[in-house]
Design a protein around this motif. Sequence first.
Motif, PDB file in Angstrom:
ATOM      1  N   ARG A 116      -5.040   4.491  -7.627  1.00  0.00           N
ATOM      2  CA  ARG A 116      -5.460   4.717  -6.240  1.00  0.00           C
ATOM      3  C   ARG A 116      -5.429   6.214  -5.947  1.00  0.00           C
TER       4      ARG A 116
ATOM      5  N   ASP B  18     -10.005   5.991  -1.666  1.00  0.00           N
ATOM      6  CA  ASP B  18      -9.913   5.838  -0.218  1.00  0.00           C
ATOM      7  C   ASP B  18     -10.420   7.106   0.456  1.00  0.00           C
TER       8      ASP B  18
ATOM      9  N   GLN C   1     -10.353   3.976   6.251  1.00  0.00           N
ATOM     10  CA  GLN C   1      -9.132   3.653   6.991  1.00  0.00           C
ATOM     11  C   GLN C   1      -9.396   3.404   8.470  1.00  0.00           C
TER      12      GLN C   1
ATOM     13  N   ASN D 174     -11.494  -0.941   9.909  1.00  0.00           N
ATOM     14  CA  ASN D 174     -10.822  -2.212  10.189  1.00  0.00           C
ATOM     15  C   ASN D 174     -11.083  -3.267   9.125  1.00  0.00           C
TER      16      ASN D 174
ATOM     17  N   PRO E 240      -9.848  -5.561   5.800  1.00  0.00           N
ATOM     18  CA  PRO E 240      -8.607  -6.030   5.177  1.00  0.00           C
ATOM     19  C   PRO E 240      -8.213  -5.059   4.059  1.00  0.00           C
ATOM     20  N   ASN E 241      -6.999  -4.539   4.114  1.00  0.00           N
ATOM     21  CA  ASN E 241      -6.621  -3.520   3.128  1.00  0.00           C
ATOM     22  C   ASN E 241      -5.172  -3.631   2.668  1.00  0.00           C
ATOM     23  N   GLU E 242      -4.552  -4.807   2.875  1.00  0.00           N
ATOM     24  CA  GLU E 242      -3.179  -5.001   2.407  1.00  0.00           C
ATOM     25  C   GLU E 242      -3.234  -5.626   1.017  1.00  0.00           C
ATOM     26  N   TYR E 243      -2.954  -4.807   0.022  1.00  0.00           N
ATOM     27  CA  TYR E 243      -3.119  -5.206  -1.370  1.00  0.00           C
ATOM     28  C   TYR E 243      -2.279  -6.445  -1.682  1.00  0.00           C
TER      29      TYR E 243
ATOM     30  N   VAL F  64      -2.379  -9.257  -0.314  1.00  0.00           N
ATOM     31  CA  VAL F  64      -2.215 -10.136   0.849  1.00  0.00           C
ATOM     32  C   VAL F  64      -3.574 -10.551   1.391  1.00  0.00           C
ATOM     33  N   ASN F  65      -4.422  -9.569   1.703  1.00  0.00           N
ATOM     34  CA  ASN F  65      -5.790  -9.876   2.139  1.00  0.00           C
ATOM     35  C   ASN F  65      -6.828  -8.985   1.454  1.00  0.00           C
ATOM     36  N   ASP F  66      -6.415  -8.288   0.414  1.00  0.00           N
ATOM     37  CA  ASP F  66      -7.286  -7.379  -0.342  1.00  0.00           C
ATOM     38  C   ASP F  66      -6.958  -7.576  -1.825  1.00  0.00           C
TER      39      ASP F  66
ATOM     40  N   SER G  99      -4.676 -12.222  10.425  1.00  0.00           N
ATOM     41  CA  SER G  99      -5.323 -11.148  11.169  1.00  0.00           C
ATOM     42  C   SER G  99      -6.704 -11.636  11.600  1.00  0.00           C
TER      43      SER G  99
END
Length: 511
Positions: free
Chosen positions: A131, A215, A220, A223, A225-228, A230-232, A367
């Motif tokens: 990253r 990134d 950023q 909006n 989904p960007n929680e690795y 969890v939703n990404d 979310s």
Amino acid sequence: MKSKLLIASLLVGAIIMGGCSAGNSESNNNSNMDHSTMSSMDHSNMSDEEMKNMEGMDNKDNSMENGHASHNNPLALNNSTGENELALPPIIEPKNGIVDITAQQGTTEILKGTKTETYGYNGSFLGPVIRIHKDQTVTFRTKNALSEPTTFHWHGLEIPGNGDGGPHQVLEPGVTEDVNFTVNQGASTLWFHPHPEGATAEQVYKGLAGLIYIDDENSQKINLPNEYGVNDFPLVFQDRQFTEEKQLNYQAVLNEDGTIGDTLLINGTVNPKLTVGKEKIRLRLLNGSNARNYTFKLNNGATFQQIATDGGFLNQPTDMKEITLTPGERAEVIVDFSKMDDKTDIALINEEGITLLPFKIEQKAASTSNIAQKLNDFGVTEEEKTLPVTKKLELFGMGTMVSINGSQFDMNRIDFTQKQGDTEIWEIYNKPDMMGGMTHPFHIHGTQFKIVSIDGKEPPLNLKGWKDTVSVEAGQTVKLAVKFNNKGIYMFHCHVLEHEENGMMGQVEVK
């Protein structure tokens, strides 16, 4: 009996290998064309017997035995049973500006109860997600801990040619080398893999592949989904064929026109499932296979949204029912699980209805925020639409006899030249031969390009974004607006890895 098998293999091989073709009689009519040393050769009048003989020269006698009857009707994949939770690669970020990446060998328990000999980056199989951030100056500290030479190619990264990791930048066993650069491109999902001449396909097959996330400030703010985890989620799709001993013996299954397997691995996981919440989920899809194409859809027929191509965001989320990726291509999609019944079996499937990835939906905090409707400001300019074609590429051949403009790859030959910062129009033509032909993923190193047209028409909405690999179907002509922001020597080639290794590759020098 052996001779009968050989004849059968050659007949099937002739069908399989019939797609690597191109030619364009107009290529010599434009005095501004950059032909460099690439010659023109027309194989379209070859007889069936000559075509078979071409394939029979060097092709392994295994196309029949391995069931590779056709790349238009490939060896079927297994249905995922969903018994294993999807593995997620670790994320690594620069420490004091440095990212350490080691190519190494080891063993991995891919199939239960058996250790399979594998390659990997910073581990025994596959690699991490690196990253990094736009405008960041970083050093990739690469080390070869394999017992054979390798390279580190940064697929999709805009980087000076001497750090691109093509076949020129070979690392011998035990050697460490720093690759220094400043990230000068926007948010995107890229990847990295080896690129040594004659060994790329086998090293990737054994497990050398990892992801790069870039990134930026825009990514950023919109909006997503960007929680690795969890939703990404990253999804690296690769098909493999295991021996009776549950090993990855590439030479035993090698098909000179593209090696295809019957066992699907996603992030190295066999029979995977993915547990998600009732929310919008971001899936970053990579076709990391040697040769197989994938068409992705949801088994309930639901619409999803594509938000990104290889090199960055689309201008707005685009509704899709399915998406096809050829080897090397990526796409980011959003699936809204908040609208789905958690008691219904939901899965990602392919065009044949094979279950690739079952989803388990959990009733957990979700979310519900809306994704921005403006993601990017991408476009082909009017000037780019009217620029003359200055480079025409004609792909042709089959098996070990593939070529571009009649020539096979020569590391000592520069095929095209281009000036740093100048935009040129490249025209790629996939000419079908007597066998009908097959789709070719065309990749250019060191740049992100724009698709200007496909057969003279604007590309569909989901291809109106930055690309580094483009699918070119048999008979299609694709025009690309290509600009290099760095100097150096870069490869261009078919990303069916066996085609690349057999010579369907050339070099452009950017000065």
